[in-house]
Scaffold this motif. Structure first.
Motif, mmCIF file in Angstrom:
data_model
loop_
_atom_site.group_PDB
_atom_site.id
_atom_site.type_symbol
_atom_site.label_atom_id
_atom_site.label_comp_id
_atom_site.label_asym_id
_atom_site.label_seq_id
_atom_site.Cartn_x
_atom_site.Cartn_y
_atom_site.Cartn_z
ATOM 1 N N UNK A 51 -19.464 -2.022 28.086
ATOM 2 C CA UNK A 51 -18.607 -3.245 28.359
ATOM 3 C C UNK A 51 -17.914 -3.796 27.312
ATOM 4 N N UNK A 52 -18.470 -3.532 26.003
ATOM 5 C CA UNK A 52 -17.658 -4.062 24.960
ATOM 6 C C UNK A 52 -16.459 -3.155 24.572
ATOM 7 N N UNK A 53 -16.478 -1.909 25.105
ATOM 8 C CA UNK A 53 -15.196 -0.872 25.116
ATOM 9 C C UNK A 53 -14.034 -1.819 25.952
ATOM 10 N N UNK A 54 -14.303 -1.915 27.111
ATOM 11 C CA UNK A 54 -13.278 -2.952 27.837
ATOM 12 C C UNK A 54 -12.941 -4.085 27.389
ATOM 13 N N UNK A 77 -17.973 1.508 42.325
ATOM 14 C CA UNK A 77 -17.158 2.421 42.020
ATOM 15 C C UNK A 77 -17.512 2.975 40.451
ATOM 16 N N UNK A 78 -18.522 1.900 40.011
ATOM 17 C CA UNK A 78 -19.252 2.342 38.819
ATOM 18 C C UNK A 78 -20.455 1.958 38.838
ATOM 19 N N UNK A 87 -31.870 1.607 25.410
ATOM 20 C CA UNK A 87 -31.789 1.252 26.695
ATOM 21 C C UNK A 87 -31.185 -0.043 27.154
ATOM 22 N N UNK A 88 -31.368 -0.980 26.057
ATOM 23 C CA UNK A 88 -30.539 -2.199 26.010
ATOM 24 C C UNK A 88 -29.299 -2.321 26.574
ATOM 25 N N UNK A 89 -28.409 -1.163 26.071
ATOM 26 C CA UNK A 89 -27.145 -1.043 26.152
ATOM 27 C C UNK A 89 -26.923 -0.355 27.591
ATOM 28 N N UNK A 90 -26.092 -0.761 28.371
ATOM 29 C CA UNK A 90 -25.638 -0.018 29.603
ATOM 30 C C UNK A 90 -24.379 0.723 29.446
ATOM 31 N N UNK A 91 -24.451 1.954 29.823
ATOM 32 C CA UNK A 91 -23.335 2.758 29.686
ATOM 33 C C UNK A 91 -22.610 2.551 31.175
#
Length: 153
Positions: A51-54, A77-78, A87-91
């Motif tokens: 999400x931080x990339x967005x 869609x995602x 695991x705290x971060x969600x791809x």
């Protein structure tokens, strides 16, 4: 103000956003949603997308990105998948349904890019570079202004 560069940039941005929104509506999405899907499709095979990339790519706030991701997840869609190293971060991964429409989205953005290149011709690359410079400078100034505001707290 009629010759203001800022107004001209804002008008061009609004025209591009309306064009994207019109296309997105044919897919039952918003312009921002198709942009996010396009970004994930472009990057998910080479690296993990979060999400931080967005937030960074589209210069949006955390809450806006969260709402955007939640809406796209709700449309199936995602999906959010735990990162391999934490695991705290969600791809963010596209679903098969999103992969089907990602090709249409990529074709739309490629056509838009060709239209802009044709309009600007030899001025395309310098214009792109100058707009990136404006974006970086004003984003850095905004961040610095907010950081200096915190000095008084």
């Amino acid at each position: 103000m009629q010759h203001s560069l800022g107004v001209a940039i804002q008008r061009a941005n609004n025209a591009l956003a309306r064009d994207t929104d019109q296309f997105a509506k044919t897919l039952g999405l918003t312009g921002r949603q198709v942009s996010a899907i396009n970004y994930i499709a472009d990057h998910e095979t080479e690296r993990d997308v979060f999400q931080r990339d967005l937030e960074q790519e589209f210069n949006i706030r955390k809450a806006t990105a969260s709402s955007l991701v939640t809406a796209i997840v709700a449309k199936d869609l995602i999906i959010r998948v735990p990162a391999t190293n934490d695991a705290r971060y969600k791809r963010l991964l596209l679903t098969p349904k999103a992969h089907q429409i990602a090709q249409k989205i990529a074709a739309f953005f490629a056509a838009s890019e060709r239209r802009m290149q044709a309009l600007l011709a030899n001025d395309f690359e310098p214009t792109r570079q100058h707009l990136q410079l404006i974006s970086r400078t004003f984003t850095a100034n905004t961040t610095a202004d907010h950081d200096s505001d915190n000095d008084f707290n």
